[in-house]
Design a protein around this motif. Sequence first.
Motif, PDB file in Angstrom:
ATOM      1  N   ARG A  85       0.837  -1.201   0.000  1.00  0.00           N
ATOM      2  CA  ARG A  85       0.000   0.000   0.000  1.00  0.00           C
ATOM      3  C   ARG A  85       0.880   1.263   0.000  1.00  0.00           C
ATOM      4  O   ARG A  85       0.628   2.198  -0.761  1.00  0.00           O
ATOM      5  N   HIS A  89       0.935   4.057  -2.979  1.00  0.00           N
ATOM      6  CA  HIS A  89       0.655   5.465  -2.663  1.00  0.00           C
ATOM      7  C   HIS A  89       1.843   6.348  -3.031  1.00  0.00           C
ATOM      8  O   HIS A  89       1.657   7.468  -3.528  1.00  0.00           O
ATOM      9  N   SER A 182      -6.573   6.301  -5.307  1.00  0.00           N
ATOM     10  CA  SER A 182      -6.739   5.724  -3.966  1.00  0.00           C
ATOM     11  C   SER A 182      -7.683   4.530  -4.013  1.00  0.00           C
ATOM     12  O   SER A 182      -7.445   3.515  -3.347  1.00  0.00           O
ATOM     13  N   ARG A 183      -8.749   4.631  -4.807  1.00  0.00           N
ATOM     14  CA  ARG A 183      -9.672   3.485  -4.954  1.00  0.00           C
ATOM     15  C   ARG A 183      -8.969   2.303  -5.602  1.00  0.00           C
ATOM     16  O   ARG A 183      -9.161   1.172  -5.192  1.00  0.00           O
ATOM     17  N   ASP A 186      -6.679   0.718  -2.930  1.00  0.00           N
ATOM     18  CA  ASP A 186      -7.436  -0.054  -1.936  1.00  0.00           C
ATOM     19  C   ASP A 186      -7.961  -1.354  -2.533  1.00  0.00           C
ATOM     20  O   ASP A 186      -7.856  -2.406  -1.915  1.00  0.00           O
ATOM     21  N   ASP A 190      -6.852  -5.102  -1.436  1.00  0.00           N
ATOM     22  CA  ASP A 190      -7.937  -5.976  -0.976  1.00  0.00           C
ATOM     23  C   ASP A 190      -8.032  -7.269  -1.781  1.00  0.00           C
ATOM     24  O   ASP A 190      -8.446  -8.304  -1.265  1.00  0.00           O
TER      25      ASP A 190
END
Length: 192
Positions: A85, A89, A182-183, A186, A190
């Motif tokens: 992550r 980012h 960001s989506r 994530d 996930d």
Amino acid sequence: MGRPKQFDPETAVEQAMQLFWREGYGATTPQRLVDTLGIGKGSLYNAFGGKRQLFDLALRRYLDLQNLAVAELLEGPGPVKERLRRTLHFVAQTDLADPDRRGCLALNSAIEFGRTDELVAAQVQGMFDRIEGAFRALVEEGQRAGEIDPGRDAKSLASLLLNTVNGMRLTARVESGSDRLSRVIDATVDLL
């Protein structure tokens, strides 16, 4: 008669990398290079052989810097998914913070040259292979630690992560904010 102007070849390669990254290979003229580097055409050809050879050095420098940055983030401390992550980012924030929205020099070069230039294609493919290998090592570590299902194919997940990063870098060239990226980050984490 004055003494020829001395210059640092490493600094010149860095400056050339920034210029090629901003304008692309085709739009960068030899005159623009010598103006940006503050050297004469003779020095350009004597030191580097010409525009193409300087581009190859600039691309190599970029690839080395990118590989180092990704490897450091992926090998850092913490759980595997959090390192992933952080890395995703970092890529998104770096690209979005660039006022010129240059994207990735490697991807830009792949788009500009395609497969018409074997050396550029091989250099970019080499970067993809190294980054995918780093992602694969991370996935396998996560599988051993119980963070990622060991039944999932690590090589396929690594390819998915590489493709996600490449897509993010392209998206960041035109995106006005970080919401979409960001989506993606994530959802990607996930999925693992």
